[in-house]
Scaffold this motif. Sequence first.
Motif, mmCIF file in Angstrom:
data_model
loop_
_atom_site.group_PDB
_atom_site.id
_atom_site.type_symbol
_atom_site.label_atom_id
_atom_site.label_comp_id
_atom_site.label_asym_id
_atom_site.label_seq_id
_atom_site.Cartn_x
_atom_site.Cartn_y
_atom_site.Cartn_z
ATOM 1 N N ILE A 49 0.868 -1.188 0.000
ATOM 2 C CA ILE A 49 0.000 0.000 0.000
ATOM 3 C C ILE A 49 0.901 1.234 0.000
ATOM 4 C CG2 ILE A 49 -0.163 0.166 2.543
ATOM 5 C CD1 ILE A 49 -3.181 0.863 2.129
ATOM 6 N N SER A 51 0.472 5.324 0.847
ATOM 7 C CA SER A 51 -0.434 6.386 1.295
ATOM 8 C C SER A 51 0.228 7.744 1.124
ATOM 9 C CB SER A 51 -0.842 6.160 2.757
ATOM 10 O OG SER A 51 0.092 6.760 3.615
ATOM 11 N N ARG A 53 1.176 9.730 3.239
ATOM 12 C CA ARG A 53 2.330 9.894 4.142
ATOM 13 C C ARG A 53 3.605 9.344 3.524
ATOM 14 N NH1 ARG A 53 0.055 8.660 10.188
ATOM 15 N NH2 ARG A 53 -1.659 10.118 10.025
ATOM 16 N N ASP A 54 3.467 8.219 2.790
ATOM 17 C CA ASP A 54 4.642 7.638 2.135
ATOM 18 C C ASP A 54 5.166 8.603 1.070
ATOM 19 O OD1 ASP A 54 4.492 5.147 3.551
ATOM 20 O OD2 ASP A 54 2.792 4.611 2.282
ATOM 21 N N ARG A 57 6.930 11.479 2.730
ATOM 22 C CA ARG A 57 8.196 11.008 3.303
ATOM 23 C C ARG A 57 9.275 10.868 2.223
ATOM 24 N NH1 ARG A 57 6.621 6.076 5.516
ATOM 25 N NH2 ARG A 57 5.470 7.220 7.090
ATOM 26 N N THR A 76 4.468 0.163 1.579
ATOM 27 C CA THR A 76 4.535 -0.665 2.786
ATOM 28 C C THR A 76 4.112 -2.066 2.388
ATOM 29 O OG1 THR A 76 3.963 1.223 4.176
ATOM 30 C CG2 THR A 76 3.630 -0.965 5.131
ATOM 31 N N LYS A 78 4.245 -4.954 4.468
ATOM 32 C CA LYS A 78 3.614 -5.769 5.509
ATOM 33 C C LYS A 78 2.274 -5.134 5.872
ATOM 34 C CE LYS A 78 4.963 -8.379 9.506
ATOM 35 N NZ LYS A 78 5.057 -8.008 10.903
ATOM 36 N N LEU A 79 1.235 -5.673 5.286
ATOM 37 C CA LEU A 79 -0.087 -5.052 5.434
ATOM 38 C C LEU A 79 -0.894 -5.649 6.572
ATOM 39 C CD1 LEU A 79 -1.714 -4.646 1.918
ATOM 40 C CD2 LEU A 79 -1.119 -2.914 3.565
ATOM 41 N N VAL A 80 -1.636 -4.785 7.244
ATOM 42 C CA VAL A 80 -2.630 -5.247 8.202
ATOM 43 C C VAL A 80 -3.970 -5.231 7.469
ATOM 44 C CG1 VAL A 80 -3.803 -4.740 10.372
ATOM 45 C CG2 VAL A 80 -1.346 -4.346 10.158
ATOM 46 N N ARG A 99 -1.313 3.095 13.806
ATOM 47 C CA ARG A 99 -1.114 4.451 13.261
ATOM 48 C C ARG A 99 -1.216 4.493 11.740
ATOM 49 N NH1 ARG A 99 1.441 8.216 16.846
ATOM 50 N NH2 ARG A 99 1.660 7.293 18.877
ATOM 51 N N PHE A 100 -2.222 3.822 11.195
ATOM 52 C CA PHE A 100 -2.519 3.970 9.779
ATOM 53 C C PHE A 100 -4.010 4.185 9.622
ATOM 54 C CE2 PHE A 100 -3.927 -0.287 10.136
ATOM 55 C CZ PHE A 100 -2.910 -1.021 10.732
ATOM 56 N N ARG A 101 -4.405 4.699 8.468
ATOM 57 C CA ARG A 101 -5.798 5.131 8.282
ATOM 58 C C ARG A 101 -6.530 4.356 7.208
ATOM 59 N NH1 ARG A 101 -3.983 11.112 7.228
ATOM 60 N NH2 ARG A 101 -2.452 9.858 6.111
ATOM 61 N N HIS A 102 -5.901 3.285 6.713
ATOM 62 C CA HIS A 102 -6.529 2.487 5.656
ATOM 63 C C HIS A 102 -6.347 1.007 5.940
ATOM 64 C CE1 HIS A 102 -5.477 6.399 3.965
ATOM 65 N NE2 HIS A 102 -6.621 6.276 3.318
ATOM 66 N N VAL A 103 -7.414 0.245 5.791
ATOM 67 C CA VAL A 103 -7.308 -1.206 6.015
ATOM 68 C C VAL A 103 -8.023 -1.947 4.882
ATOM 69 C CG1 VAL A 103 -7.847 -3.123 7.572
ATOM 70 C CG2 VAL A 103 -7.196 -0.915 8.528
ATOM 71 N N PRO A 104 -7.269 -2.755 4.118
ATOM 72 C CA PRO A 104 -7.902 -3.575 3.074
ATOM 73 C C PRO A 104 -8.771 -4.663 3.716
ATOM 74 C CG PRO A 104 -5.517 -3.427 2.759
ATOM 75 C CD PRO A 104 -5.813 -2.888 4.119
#
Length: 142
Positions: A49, A51, A53-54, A57, A76, A78-80, A99-104
């Motif tokens: 993913i 985002s 922020r990436d 950065r 990233t 390693k996804l949650v 501390r992330f705002r998106h979840v598949p």
Amino acid sequence: MTVSAILGEKGHTVVSLTSAAPLHQVCQTLTANRIGAVLIIDGVDIAGIVSERDVVRIISREGAGALDRPASEFMTKKLVTCGRDDSVASVMEQMTTGRFRHVPVLENSTLVGVISIGDVVKYRIAETEREAEEMRNYIASG
Ligand code: AMP
């Protein structure tokens, strides 16, 4: 209440790119779709993913030259993820802790949607308003 309730309302659309997509395409995709993260999918595999922020950065670290570099270098990996039957509260907790705002959202290892913090907050506000209304009606009928 579960993740399915949110997906039922917002739909199952997943905006994605491949890991070869350059950063400038990631930026265009985020802007065009008014979203904060894009899934990186190679064939049938979710590779990662990226985002907002990436993007911030990597640009702040490496400058505009990074715009031609592929997503594989800054996504990233390693996804949650969550399932359709997971509670909205548990997804909120995952977002807060990680501390992330998106979840598949996966169903039998297949991607069926993405939940964002905005979706969760919208849902929680509607739920709270519904509960308050029920309480008002209950008190008025007493
Ligand atoms: P976000 O808050 O979603 O903009 O993401 C913050 C950071 O977490 C970025 O580095 C994202 O690549 C990463 N990220 C976003 N969503 C997830 C997720 N579901 N699992 C793991 N990392 C994530």
